[in-house]
Design an enzyme around this catalytic site. Structure first.
Site, PDB file in Angstrom:
ATOM      1  CG  ASP A  48     -18.387   4.709 -60.179  1.00  0.00           C
ATOM      2  OD1 ASP A  48     -19.431   4.947 -59.546  1.00  0.00           O
ATOM      3  OD2 ASP A  48     -17.258   4.673 -59.650  1.00  0.00           O
ATOM      4  CE1 TYR A  68     -19.070   6.858 -52.930  1.00  0.00           C
ATOM      5  CE2 TYR A  68     -21.326   7.567 -52.572  1.00  0.00           C
ATOM      6  CZ  TYR A  68     -20.271   7.340 -53.423  1.00  0.00           C
ATOM      7  OH  TYR A  68     -20.396   7.587 -54.759  1.00  0.00           O
ATOM      8  CE1 TYR A 120     -16.073   8.514 -54.317  1.00  0.00           C
ATOM      9  CE2 TYR A 120     -14.422   6.783 -54.211  1.00  0.00           C
ATOM     10  CZ  TYR A 120     -15.663   7.232 -54.619  1.00  0.00           C
ATOM     11  OH  TYR A 120     -16.488   6.389 -55.329  1.00  0.00           O
ATOM     12  CG  HIS A 137     -23.685   2.659 -60.012  1.00  0.00           C
ATOM     13  ND1 HIS A 137     -23.740   3.954 -60.482  1.00  0.00           N
ATOM     14  CD2 HIS A 137     -22.377   2.412 -59.738  1.00  0.00           C
ATOM     15  CE1 HIS A 137     -22.523   4.472 -60.484  1.00  0.00           C
ATOM     16  NE2 HIS A 137     -21.684   3.564 -60.038  1.00  0.00           N
TER      17      HIS A 137
END
Length: 288
Positions: free
Chosen positions: A105, A154, A201, A267
Site C-alpha cells: 500500500d 478518498y 495524502y 487488498h
C-alpha cells in the site's frame, strides 16, 4: 508474537519505533494506510525463522514513532520518508551496504521512491498491492484521480477532510482480523489520531509532485517482484491491468522479474494470506 523486540531509534529528526526479530540480512518492511508495523507480524516471524533480520518500523506520523511535525503536511513527502529509512538502516545495520525492502500500500509507494532515490541501498524489492506510478509531468496524482473519480474519492477528500463514515456504522471483521488485532490498532490510533497518516495524502498534491520532478521518466532499477490480489480494488483501477501485464510496468521497472496475481485475495494481502505472501517474499529474496 512475544518474541518480537521493540525499540526506538533517533533518525532524521524523529524518534522511530521499530519491531524486529532475527539475525542475518536485513529485511525492511514498510506498512500501508491506516496501518502499523503490526501489519507485518506474520512475515516478521516467518523471515526471522529463515535466517533474516526482519525489521518493521512505524512510519513517520504513525504509532509509537514520535517527533514528526504532524501539523505540517509538507513534511510527509516521499523524500522525507525515504530520508527516515536511509537513516534508520544506517543506524541499525551500518555493516550492510544494501538491504531487502518489502512494501504494501503506502509502504509500496514509499518503497518505489526509495528505489528511485537510492537504488544503491536496496538488494531487492518485493512490493504488494500498489504498482509503480510513473510521475506525470502534466498533473499530480491527486488531480488525475480527481478527474477519474471525482472530489469524493478518498484520496481527493483527504486533501481537506477526514473519514466520511459515521463512527456508528456497523463493522463486520474479516476472518483474518481478530478482535485482538483490532484492539492493537485502536490503542495506537486513539493516541495519535489519523492526522499523521492522512498527511501522506495531503502532501501528494503539491509537495510530492513538485519535489519529485527531477525523477520524471526515471526507471526503478532494482530487482523486483510484485504481488497483488485478484480482488484488490487497485488492480481494477482504469488502466492498471494493462499497465502491469502489457509492457508498461516492465518498461518503467526493467528489473521486474515476476508479477503474481493471487486468486481470490483482496487488498490487505499480507494479513489475509500471511503464509502465501511470506513464502513469495522468501522465495524471491533468497536468490540475492
Amino acid at each position: 508474537m512475544d518474541k518480537i523486540e521493540h525499540k526506538n531509534v533517533s533518525v532524521n529528526g524523529i524518534n522511530m519505533h521499530i519491531a524486529e526479530l532475527g539475525e542475518g540480512p536485513l529485511v525492511l518492511f514498510l506498512h500501508g494506510f491506516p496501518e502499523l508495523w503490526y501489519s507485518w507480524r506474520h512475515q516478521i516471524l516467518f523471515l526471522a525463522s529463515h535466517g533474516y533480520r526482519a525489521v518493521a518500523p512505524d512510519l513517520r506520523g504513525y504509532g509509537d514513532t514520535t517527533g514528526a511535525p504532524v501539523n505540517d503536511s509538507s513534511k510527509f513527502s516521499p523524500l522525507h520518508i525515504v530520508g527516515d529509512l536511509i537513516a534508520l538502516t544506517q543506524a541499525i545495520a551500518p555493516d550492510q551496504e544494501k538491504v531487502f525492502v518489502v512494501g504494501h500500500d503506502w509502504g509500496a509507494f514509499i518503497a518505489w521512491h526509495l528505489c528511485l532515490f537510492r537504488p544503491d541501498k536496496v538488494r531487492a524489492l518485493v512490493n504488494l498491492s500498489v504498482a509503480f506510478f510513473p510521475r506525470n509531468p502534466s498533473c499530480s496524482l491527486v488531480e488525475s484521480l480527481r478527474s477519474a473519480y471525482g472530489d469524493d474519492y478518498y484520496v481527493c477528500r483527504f486533501q481537506g477532510k477526514g473519514f466520511g463514515d459515521s463512527p456508528d456504522t456497523p463493522v463486520v471483521l474479516p476472518s483474518w482480523l481478530t478482535d485482538e488485532d483490532v484492539d492493537y490498532f485502536v490503542s495506537k490510533f486513539e493516541k495519535t489520531a489519523f492526522t499523521g497518516a492522512v498527511n501522506y495524502y495531503r502532501a501528494l498534491n503539491n509537495v510530492t509532485w513538485e519535489l519529485t520532478a527531477p525523477w520524471t521518466g526515471a526507471q526503478v532499477k532494482v530487482p523486483t517482484k510484485f504481488v497483488i490480489g485478484e480482488l484488490d480494488l487497485t488492480y481494477h483501477m482504469p488502466g492498471v491491468q494493462e499497465y502491469i501485464h502489457k509492457g508498461g510496468f516492465k518498461r518503467d521497472v526493467p528489473l521486474l522479474e515476476e508479477v503474481v496475481v493471487v486468486k481470490d485475495a483482496a487488498h490487505f494481502i499480507n494479513q489475509e494470506r500471511p503464509d502465501e505472501v511470506s513464502k513469495h517474499i522468501h522465495d524471491f529474496i533468497k536468490q540475492y
